[in-house]
Scaffold this active site. Structure first.
Site, mmCIF file in Angstrom:
data_model
loop_
_atom_site.group_PDB
_atom_site.id
_atom_site.type_symbol
_atom_site.label_atom_id
_atom_site.label_comp_id
_atom_site.label_asym_id
_atom_site.label_seq_id
_atom_site.Cartn_x
_atom_site.Cartn_y
_atom_site.Cartn_z
ATOM 1 N N LEU A 62 7.934 -19.224 -2.914
ATOM 2 C CA LEU A 62 6.853 -18.422 -2.344
ATOM 3 C C LEU A 62 6.997 -18.501 -0.827
ATOM 4 O O LEU A 62 7.140 -19.594 -0.269
ATOM 5 C CB LEU A 62 5.478 -18.962 -2.747
ATOM 6 N N ASP A 63 6.974 -17.367 -0.135
ATOM 7 C CA ASP A 63 7.024 -17.370 1.321
ATOM 8 C C ASP A 63 5.867 -18.190 1.875
ATOM 9 O O ASP A 63 4.824 -18.329 1.211
ATOM 10 C CB ASP A 63 6.961 -15.945 1.861
ATOM 11 N N PRO A 64 6.004 -18.735 3.078
ATOM 12 C CA PRO A 64 4.958 -19.601 3.638
ATOM 13 C C PRO A 64 3.540 -19.037 3.572
ATOM 14 O O PRO A 64 2.596 -19.771 3.252
ATOM 15 C CB PRO A 64 5.417 -19.805 5.083
ATOM 16 N N MET A 65 3.341 -17.748 3.861
ATOM 17 C CA MET A 65 1.998 -17.186 3.879
ATOM 18 C C MET A 65 1.519 -16.717 2.509
ATOM 19 O O MET A 65 0.387 -16.256 2.362
ATOM 20 C CB MET A 65 1.920 -16.034 4.882
ATOM 21 N N VAL A 66 2.363 -16.836 1.496
ATOM 22 C CA VAL A 66 1.992 -16.442 0.128
ATOM 23 C C VAL A 66 1.375 -17.645 -0.580
ATOM 24 O O VAL A 66 1.864 -18.771 -0.473
ATOM 25 C CB VAL A 66 3.214 -15.919 -0.648
#
Length: 321
Positions: A62-66
């Site tokens: 998961l991308d950092p902001m997800v």
């Protein structure tokens, strides 16, 4: 399950319900509700260090902001996490437009993305940037305003939702962007199964400092639960140790099978007491296995891909060459 033959079950092995919490921690997993900002790798590292294990690995970046569901395998269970990485994912996404769009139009457009689509990974992806096929199983709009659409998408692993949002804009002839993204399911695990890192830490400290295992057992699950999404084959006790030594699975060793086994699929191989032996690639489907057993045929039906169980957990009954 299709019962193929009866077999006597010995009281050996180490089924999940009889394991100590130390054994569960060293061969289990936890479903984390990832918050925004840390990377998936950081979350896995925090789980590893918190629990004092050598390894931890997640079931899909998961991308950092997800935010959302991040399954983290612990200890020996990391050896089978790839099979969950390849499972379906479900997301809730907030799509933003630069120009107003009517709900009926976006509903029709979104349905056009269901099925096989083509994507090139973004420049910051950790994979090779080549055109590849991915499948969208379903897209459903939850809420819509003139310049925003909240929708749920179930898709094949490795689908880039940000690319999907961008492609919607290409078709509409305007710039669109993914404002928010949350993963609500990975394979059979969803938000209801997830826990925060703080909850994991508190449960771990309650056990370490006070000896109370109740909460930590609710959060950290045995490795067998990682096989929930896979077809299943149960084998005789006399077959177990041979498989642990790398032997192929023969028809005489099978006691029961799932109904959904297909040629070439990956299946979980279990003892009669519910212990995971490992994962195997299956050569024949359920019906063929059933007919072969009924006609007393022999032959190998599966080759072990990953073995989890330690050798000599079950008595050695087979003969070596």
């Amino acid at each position: 399950m299709i019962e193929l033959r009866e077999s006597e079950m010995a009281l050996v092995g180490n089924p999940p319900e009889e394991r100590t919490i130390e054994e569960i921690i060293n061969n289990g997993f936890v479903v984390i509700d990832k918050q925004a900002k840390p990377s998936s790798h950081q979350v896995s590292a925090w789980v590893r260090d918190m629990l004092g294990v050598e390894k931890a690995g997640h079931a899909g970046t998961l991308d950092p902001m997800v935010t959302g569901v991040l399954v983290v395998a612990i200890g020996k269970a990391t050896r089978v996490i790839k099979n969950l990485q390849d499972s379906r994912k479900t997301y809730v996404t907030l799509l933003e437009y630069t120009k107003p769009i009517k709900e009926e139009k976006i509903k029709k457009l979104m349905k056009g993305f269901e099925g096989v689509i083509y994507q090139t990974p973004p420049r910051n992806a950790a994979v090779k940037r080549t055109l590849r096929k991915r499948e969208i199983f379903s897209i459903n709009i939850i809420e819509h305003t003139e310049k925003r659409t909240l929708f749920e998408v179930e898709c094949e692993a490795g689908t880039y939702i940000r690319n999907l949002c961008r492609d919607v804009g290409y078709i509409l002839g305007q710039k669109t962007s993914m404002a928010q993204l949350r993963r609500i399911a990975t394979g059979p695990f969803n938000e209801e199964d997830s826990h925060t890192l703080l909850q994991l830490r508190d449960a771990f400290e309650e056990w370490k400092e006070g000896g109370d295992e109740k909460k930590i057992r609710q959060l950290i699950l045995p490795v067998e639960n990682l096989f929930e999404h896979l077809p299943k084959i149960v084998v005789k006790d006399s077959t177990v140790d041979a498989l642990c030594h790398g032997a192929e699975l023969g028809l005489p060793g099978v006691t029961s099978i799932s109904e959904d086994i297909t040629r070439g699929c990956i299946a979980g191989i279990f003892t009669m007491r519910g212990e995971a032996i490992g994962i195997a690639k299956i050569r024949v489907g359920s019906e063929e296995i059933k007919e072969s057993v009924e006609n007393d045929k022999k032959g190998n039906i599966a080759k072990m891909v990953t073995v989890l169980m330690k050798r000599d957990t079950y008595p050695r009954i087979w003969k070596g060459r």
